[in-house]
Structures are given as structure tokens and as C-alpha cells.
Write an enzyme that holds these catalytic residues in place. Sequence first.
Site, short mmCIF file in Angstrom:
data_model
loop_
_atom_site.label_atom_id
_atom_site.label_comp_id
_atom_site.label_asym_id
_atom_site.label_seq_id
_atom_site.Cartn_x
_atom_site.Cartn_y
_atom_site.Cartn_z
N ARG A 65 0.83 -1.21 0.00
CA ARG A 65 0.00 0.00 0.00
C ARG A 65 0.86 1.25 0.00
NH1 ARG A 65 -2.87 -0.11 5.97
NH2 ARG A 65 -1.14 -1.04 7.11
N VAL A 92 -5.61 -2.75 -0.55
CA VAL A 92 -6.75 -3.64 -0.80
C VAL A 92 -8.08 -3.01 -0.38
CG1 VAL A 92 -5.31 -5.71 -0.57
CG2 VAL A 92 -6.58 -4.88 1.43
N SER A 192 -5.58 -18.28 8.83
CA SER A 192 -5.00 -18.39 10.17
C SER A 192 -5.70 -19.57 10.84
CB SER A 192 -5.29 -17.09 10.92
OG SER A 192 -5.22 -17.27 12.31
N TYR A 249 -10.56 -10.19 14.01
CA TYR A 249 -9.62 -10.98 13.20
C TYR A 249 -10.18 -12.39 13.00
CZ TYR A 249 -5.01 -12.93 11.82
OH TYR A 249 -3.97 -13.54 11.16
N LYS A 253 -11.33 -13.92 9.42
CA LYS A 253 -10.66 -15.10 8.83
C LYS A 253 -11.64 -16.26 8.65
CE LYS A 253 -6.31 -13.62 8.46
NZ LYS A 253 -5.65 -13.39 7.17
N LYS A 281 7.09 -15.33 13.08
CA LYS A 281 7.66 -14.12 13.69
C LYS A 281 7.57 -12.94 12.73
CE LYS A 281 12.18 -13.09 15.82
NZ LYS A 281 11.80 -12.61 17.13
N THR A 282 6.55 -12.11 12.90
CA THR A 282 6.38 -10.92 12.03
C THR A 282 5.83 -9.77 12.89
OG1 THR A 282 4.07 -11.34 11.48
CG2 THR A 282 5.71 -12.38 10.05
N ASP A 283 5.71 -8.61 12.25
CA ASP A 283 5.17 -7.44 12.95
C ASP A 283 3.72 -7.66 13.40
OD1 ASP A 283 7.55 -6.22 12.55
OD2 ASP A 283 6.87 -4.91 10.92
N1 LIG Z 1 2.41 -14.00 11.53
C1 LIG Z 1 1.63 -14.97 11.94
O1 LIG Z 1 1.89 -15.65 12.95
C2 LIG Z 1 0.38 -15.29 11.19
C3 LIG Z 1 -0.42 -16.33 11.69
C4 LIG Z 1 -1.59 -16.66 10.99
C5 LIG Z 1 -1.91 -15.97 9.84
N2 LIG Z 1 -1.12 -14.95 9.39
C6 LIG Z 1 -1.52 -14.26 8.17
O2 LIG Z 1 -0.41 -14.12 7.31
C7 LIG Z 1 -0.58 -12.97 6.48
C8 LIG Z 1 0.68 -12.12 6.50
O3 LIG Z 1 0.84 -11.63 7.81
P1 LIG Z 1 2.28 -11.25 8.42
O4 LIG Z 1 2.41 -12.02 9.65
O5 LIG Z 1 3.31 -11.33 7.38
O6 LIG Z 1 1.98 -9.73 8.83
P2 LIG Z 1 2.79 -8.38 8.59
O7 LIG Z 1 4.24 -8.60 8.65
O8 LIG Z 1 2.16 -7.40 9.52
O9 LIG Z 1 2.41 -8.00 7.07
C9 LIG Z 1 1.12 -7.61 6.74
C10 LIG Z 1 1.18 -6.94 5.39
O10 LIG Z 1 -0.15 -6.54 5.03
C11 LIG Z 1 -0.06 -5.19 4.57
N3 LIG Z 1 -1.35 -4.48 4.64
C12 LIG Z 1 -2.08 -4.14 5.71
N4 LIG Z 1 -3.17 -3.46 5.33
C13 LIG Z 1 -3.13 -3.36 3.99
C14 LIG Z 1 -3.96 -2.77 3.01
N5 LIG Z 1 -5.08 -2.09 3.34
N6 LIG Z 1 -3.62 -2.90 1.71
C15 LIG Z 1 -2.50 -3.55 1.36
N7 LIG Z 1 -1.65 -4.11 2.24
C16 LIG Z 1 -1.96 -4.02 3.54
C17 LIG Z 1 1.01 -4.57 5.44
O11 LIG Z 1 1.45 -3.35 4.88
P3 LIG Z 1 2.11 -2.17 5.79
O12 LIG Z 1 3.54 -2.53 5.98
O13 LIG Z 1 1.89 -0.97 4.95
O14 LIG Z 1 1.35 -2.13 7.09
C18 LIG Z 1 2.05 -5.67 5.38
O15 LIG Z 1 2.75 -5.62 4.17
C19 LIG Z 1 -1.83 -12.28 7.00
O16 LIG Z 1 -2.94 -12.64 6.21
C20 LIG Z 1 -2.01 -12.85 8.39
O17 LIG Z 1 -3.34 -12.81 8.85
C21 LIG Z 1 0.02 -14.59 10.05
#
Ligand SMILES: NC(=O)c1ccc[n+]([C@@H]2O[C@H](COP(=O)([O-])OP(=O)(O)OC[C@H]3O[C@@H](n4cnc5c(N)ncnc54)[C@H](OP(=O)(O)O)[C@@H]3O)[C@@H](O)[C@H]2O)c1
Length: 325
Positions: A65, A92, A192, A249, A253, A281-283
Amino acid sequence: MRWTTQPCKSLNRSLAIPFDPCFGSHPSTSFSGRVAVVTGANKGIGLEICRQLSARGVTVVLTSRDEERGLAAVRKLEASGAADVVFHQLDVNKSASIASLGDFIHTRFGKLDILVNNAAIGGIASNTQLLDSSKQAMQPVSSSGLANAIVETYELAEDCINTNYYGPKRVTEAFIPLLQSSQSPRIVNVSSLYGKLQYIRSERIKEELRNVDTLSEDRLDQLVQAFMNDFKEGKLDQNVWPTRNMVAYKVAKVALSAYTRILAKRYPKFCINCVNPGFVKTDLNWNLGVLPVEEGAEGPVLLAILPDGSPSGLFYDLKEVSSFE
Ligand SMILES: NC(=O)c1ccc[n+]([C@@H]2O[C@H](COP(=O)([O-])OP(=O)(O)OC[C@H]3O[C@@H](n4cnc5c(N)ncnc54)[C@H](OP(=O)(O)O)[C@@H]3O)[C@@H](O)[C@H]2O)c1
């Protein structure tokens, strides 16, 4: 949908397909390789999905974004040797942004093979004091500790439902015509464990969501709207919705899981699945996850490159088929 042309923000010189604004709504090339779009790919699991798809010879449109963050992510991938990764802005939640990306893909490639709906937000704010003290004590935060460390408001919930449920829907609906031009269309909805029905407390709602033969997209939207209304009126407990620990959330999901099944039924020639990447491990989880992004991306990438004839409409837990329950 009528596509028009848009300027390209590509940094990648190896993908030097001529851009000509005069092509209007006609594709400028018949592109023979596979093309993927990954949403929310400037960091975390999305960025790693781009890296792994690129390593498998897929041309990747890395979207973000924020233009600066997206371009920096492409530079990072290029510096690590990734080829054929191009950037395009995508929020999105913004229809104009989605349409602009659609124009770009149509003009540049004439089709889309893989859509990875990865972008999401947590829909929560942190009680940073609690998390900081845990970090200082070098103690991992337990799941109950994490639950106590988060704050959820109606505004955050609204943003979460909009980004995590309506976001993938908006992008998917807009890109279906491009995916229909692919020989092997794939949609991967990054879900998730919270996308499982066990997180919905109401047996009645669970039954409606479970039954994909009777569940319509309109009814699914109505259920999501009912959740939002109940959140606003303080009736989550009364109407048996999740009441704590990332409630919006979870609902987003679970709705995304149901939407995955509806879509898979509607487009039998596509492979459309959803996947829990694991606790990575992410933000998103303040880097409290346990898996590295390399492992978290493996499930989504596996589903993105499924061979023809593979199953559709399923929930995967990491790389294994799991149940929606
Ligand atoms: N990490 C986990 O343990 C975990 C577990 C289960 C599921 N998931 C799923 O995995 C996926 C990736 O998550 P992640 O852990 O990699 O999280 P992340 O590091 O926080 O990354 C999320 C990404 O989504 C982007 N985003 C947020 N709002 C948006 C919008 N309106 N339009 C476009 N992009 C947008 C963020 O952009 P900005 O940098 O601009 O904010 C970032 O690039 C998600 O669907 C999450 O629900 C993660």
C-alpha cells in the site's frame, strides 16, 4: 471490467516488456510465463512468498500500500538475487488502487495466474507496557498473556473486517477476469488457525458457515455485518460471537474461509484454497511468533503452484490439508 493503462513502477530491468500507453484496453504482449500478484508483500510472510515464487520461475508483482516500502522490498529481493519481481502499489481497501493494478497486469501480461491474498492487519492495539516488560524479562509471552496485552475497539474491528475479509473479496472480484485468462488459475487466501469454525461460539452461525451448499455470498456478508452491529451495540457475548483475543480478526478469517469455499464451488476450473501459515515471527504479532518467514511462506507457495487437477476449496494447516472445523 474495462482495463485502461497505468504507468509501471517496476525496478526490474530483466522484465523489459515495452510499455505503450496507446495500447488502451488491449494487452501489450502475450506473456508465456506464470504471473503472480501478492498483496501486502513489503514485509513479513508476503515478502517471503514473493522471494520463493520468484525462485520457482514465477514473475511476481510485489504489491504494497506504501510505494516507498514496496520499492524498498523489491530492491531487497533483487539484492538477494531474485529475478522478475516488479512493484505495483495496492491498497486492498481502495477500489481505484485495485483497478490501477488490474490495468497494469492486463496491459503488461494480459492475464494473471496466481493471486495470493496475504495482506492483513491484527485489528488490535497493544498494551505495550505488558509486552515490553515481558521482552525485558526475556520471557516469551504466553497466549493468555498475549490476550491480556491487546486492546480492541469498534474502529479497529471495522478496519480489520474491511482489510482482512472485504479486502481479499475486492481484489479477487476485480481480478477474476484476468485469472480466467490463465491456463491454471490459483487463488491462495492466507488465513490463520483463527479461520477455523471452532472460534465461532454460536452453533447456529457455525452451521450456516459450514454448509457451503446453502451459504450464499450475500448471507455471508450479512453475518459479518451482524457481527459488526453486535460489536457496536456491545452484544457480542449475548449473540454468541467471540468476545476476546482478536475477535474481529477471527470473524474476518472465518468469513474468508467460507468465501474460499464459495469461490471454489463457483469457479471449478480454478484451484482456490486457504492456508494457515503458522505462528510466524512478524510485525503482526509483535515478532512473538516462533516460525521464521521462510517456513511461514512454504504453505502459501505450495498452494500457489499446485499442479492442474489439484483439490480446491480446502483449508491447509501449513503444508497439510486440514479441516475447516
Ligand atoms: N504472523 C503470523 O503468525 C500469522 C499467523 C496466521 C496468519 N497470518 C496471516 O499471514 C498474512 C501475512 O501476515 P504477516 O504475519 O506477514 O503480517 P505483517 O508482517 O504485519 O504483514 C502484513 C502486510 O499486510 C499489509 N497491509 C495491511 N493493510 C493493507 C492494506 N489495506 N492494503 C494492502 N496491504 C496491507 C502490510 O502493509 P504495511 O507494511 O503498509 O502495514 C504488510 O505488508 C496475514 O494474512 C495474516 O493474517 C500470520
